[in-house]
Scaffold this motif. Structure first.
Motif, PDB file in Angstrom:
ATOM      1  N   LYS A 159       0.822  -1.218   0.000  1.00  0.00           N
ATOM      2  CA  LYS A 159       0.000   0.000   0.000  1.00  0.00           C
ATOM      3  C   LYS A 159       0.852   1.263   0.000  1.00  0.00           C
ATOM      4  O   LYS A 159       2.021   1.238   0.353  1.00  0.00           O
ATOM      5  CB  LYS A 159      -0.893   0.006   1.248  1.00  0.00           C
TER       6      LYS A 159
ATOM      7  N   GLU B 286      -2.687   5.100   2.165  1.00  0.00           N
ATOM      8  CA  GLU B 286      -3.576   3.951   2.349  1.00  0.00           C
ATOM      9  C   GLU B 286      -3.341   3.278   3.703  1.00  0.00           C
ATOM     10  O   GLU B 286      -4.285   2.816   4.345  1.00  0.00           O
ATOM     11  CB  GLU B 286      -3.377   2.940   1.215  1.00  0.00           C
ATOM     12  N   LYS B 287      -2.092   3.248   4.136  1.00  0.00           N
ATOM     13  CA  LYS B 287      -1.779   2.659   5.448  1.00  0.00           C
ATOM     14  C   LYS B 287      -2.423   3.490   6.566  1.00  0.00           C
ATOM     15  O   LYS B 287      -3.003   2.945   7.498  1.00  0.00           O
ATOM     16  CB  LYS B 287      -0.264   2.586   5.648  1.00  0.00           C
TER      17      LYS B 287
ATOM     18  N   ASN C  32      -5.029   5.449   6.221  1.00  0.00           N
ATOM     19  CA  ASN C  32      -6.484   5.338   6.092  1.00  0.00           C
ATOM     20  C   ASN C  32      -7.035   4.163   6.894  1.00  0.00           C
ATOM     21  O   ASN C  32      -8.189   4.200   7.330  1.00  0.00           O
ATOM     22  CB  ASN C  32      -6.901   5.202   4.631  1.00  0.00           C
ATOM     23  N   HIS C  33      -6.226   3.145   7.079  1.00  0.00           N
ATOM     24  CA  HIS C  33      -6.646   2.003   7.883  1.00  0.00           C
ATOM     25  C   HIS C  33      -6.963   2.431   9.326  1.00  0.00           C
ATOM     26  O   HIS C  33      -7.827   1.861   9.973  1.00  0.00           O
ATOM     27  CB  HIS C  33      -5.552   0.928   7.869  1.00  0.00           C
ATOM     28  N   TYR C  34      -6.277   3.449   9.823  1.00  0.00           N
ATOM     29  CA  TYR C  34      -6.432   3.905  11.203  1.00  0.00           C
ATOM     30  C   TYR C  34      -7.350   5.119  11.349  1.00  0.00           C
ATOM     31  O   TYR C  34      -7.809   5.415  12.438  1.00  0.00           O
ATOM     32  CB  TYR C  34      -5.063   4.264  11.802  1.00  0.00           C
TER      33      TYR C  34
ATOM     34  N   ASP D 229       1.477  -5.124   5.710  1.00  0.00           N
ATOM     35  CA  ASP D 229       0.272  -4.893   4.894  1.00  0.00           C
ATOM     36  C   ASP D 229      -0.543  -6.174   4.742  1.00  0.00           C
ATOM     37  O   ASP D 229      -1.775  -6.141   4.764  1.00  0.00           O
ATOM     38  CB  ASP D 229       0.643  -4.344   3.514  1.00  0.00           C
TER      39      ASP D 229
ATOM     40  N   ILE E 104      -2.939  -6.789   7.579  1.00  0.00           N
ATOM     41  CA  ILE E 104      -4.149  -5.964   7.493  1.00  0.00           C
ATOM     42  C   ILE E 104      -5.080  -6.503   6.403  1.00  0.00           C
ATOM     43  O   ILE E 104      -6.286  -6.617   6.597  1.00  0.00           O
ATOM     44  CB  ILE E 104      -3.776  -4.486   7.231  1.00  0.00           C
TER      45      ILE E 104
ATOM     46  N   GLU F 289      -7.255  -9.666   7.090  1.00  0.00           N
ATOM     47  CA  GLU F 289      -8.460  -9.480   7.896  1.00  0.00           C
ATOM     48  C   GLU F 289      -9.712  -9.337   7.027  1.00  0.00           C
ATOM     49  O   GLU F 289     -10.800  -9.663   7.453  1.00  0.00           O
ATOM     50  CB  GLU F 289      -8.336  -8.223   8.774  1.00  0.00           C
ATOM     51  N   LYS F 290      -9.556  -8.808   5.801  1.00  0.00           N
ATOM     52  CA  LYS F 290     -10.707  -8.453   4.971  1.00  0.00           C
ATOM     53  C   LYS F 290     -10.817  -9.239   3.670  1.00  0.00           C
ATOM     54  O   LYS F 290     -11.802  -9.108   2.969  1.00  0.00           O
ATOM     55  CB  LYS F 290     -10.630  -6.963   4.610  1.00  0.00           C
TER      56      LYS F 290
END
Length: 188
Positions: free
Chosen positions: A31, A35-36, A38-40, A146, A149, A152-153
């Protein structure tokens, strides 16, 4: 957390890569840095970049959110420290600005603004891009971070028997077609 990623001095340090994009849009691992973050974040992370890139990348000049040095790659410990910042505090590490709450507007004198803020020293360990070659040095570690993360999805397919798999960390997203390929995951 309302995040504004600012280029700061790293715009010049990361040239020529940052001639055409903000620091936050550099990719390290799977990412981009934005983008990294945005995860938080509670919403999409904004950027404060060079004036000639503002229109193209929808740069933020107003301030008001938590300003984060765009060259810094987030992790859970660092995000907790940033989230704990009170108004008019700066998170620092070894004399370098990590985060500012709130980020001043682009028209404010940064030296004057920073002199009025309370400095908090970070105890977190994190990766940071200081030079273009750091992208290559950090790539393997950031791919692994990455993937944690993404796992998970995302659902992954089992590779077809027509493929040769080298290593244990091969992920094929559901719907992808991979046949008669050599997939090597031994290093980043």
């Amino acid at each position: 957390m309302n995040i504004i990623l600012f280029d700061g001095i790293h715009h010049k340090q990361l040239l020529p890569l940052t001639y055409t994009k903000p620091v936050a849009d550099l990719r390290v691992g799977i990412k981009t840095i934005r983008e990294k973050w945005n995860h938080y974040a509670t919403g999409p992370a904004a950027v404060r970049t060079q004036e000639y890139l503002v229109d193209l990348f929808k740069g933020n000049t107003t301030g008001g959110g938590i300003g984060i040095n765009a060259s810094i790659i987030p992790n859970d410990d660092l995000v907790q420290e940033i989230d704990a910042l009170n108004a008019n505090e700066i998170l620092m590490k070894e004399g370098k600005v990590i985060a500012i709450n709130p980020l001043p507007t682009s028209g404010e004198d940064p030296t004057d603004f920073l002199s009025k803020c309370r400095k908090v020293e970070s105890e977190s360990e994190f990766n940071q891009l200081n030079h273009p070659w750091d992208i290559f040095k950090l790539n393997e570690a950031e791919i692994k971070a990455d993937l944690e993360i993404i796992k998970e999805k995302t659902r992954f397919e089992t590779p077809s028997d027509t493929n040769t798999i080298i290593g244990n960390e091969v992920y094929i997203e559901k719907g992808a077609k991979v046949e008669c390929a050599i997939l090597n995951s031994t290093t980043g």
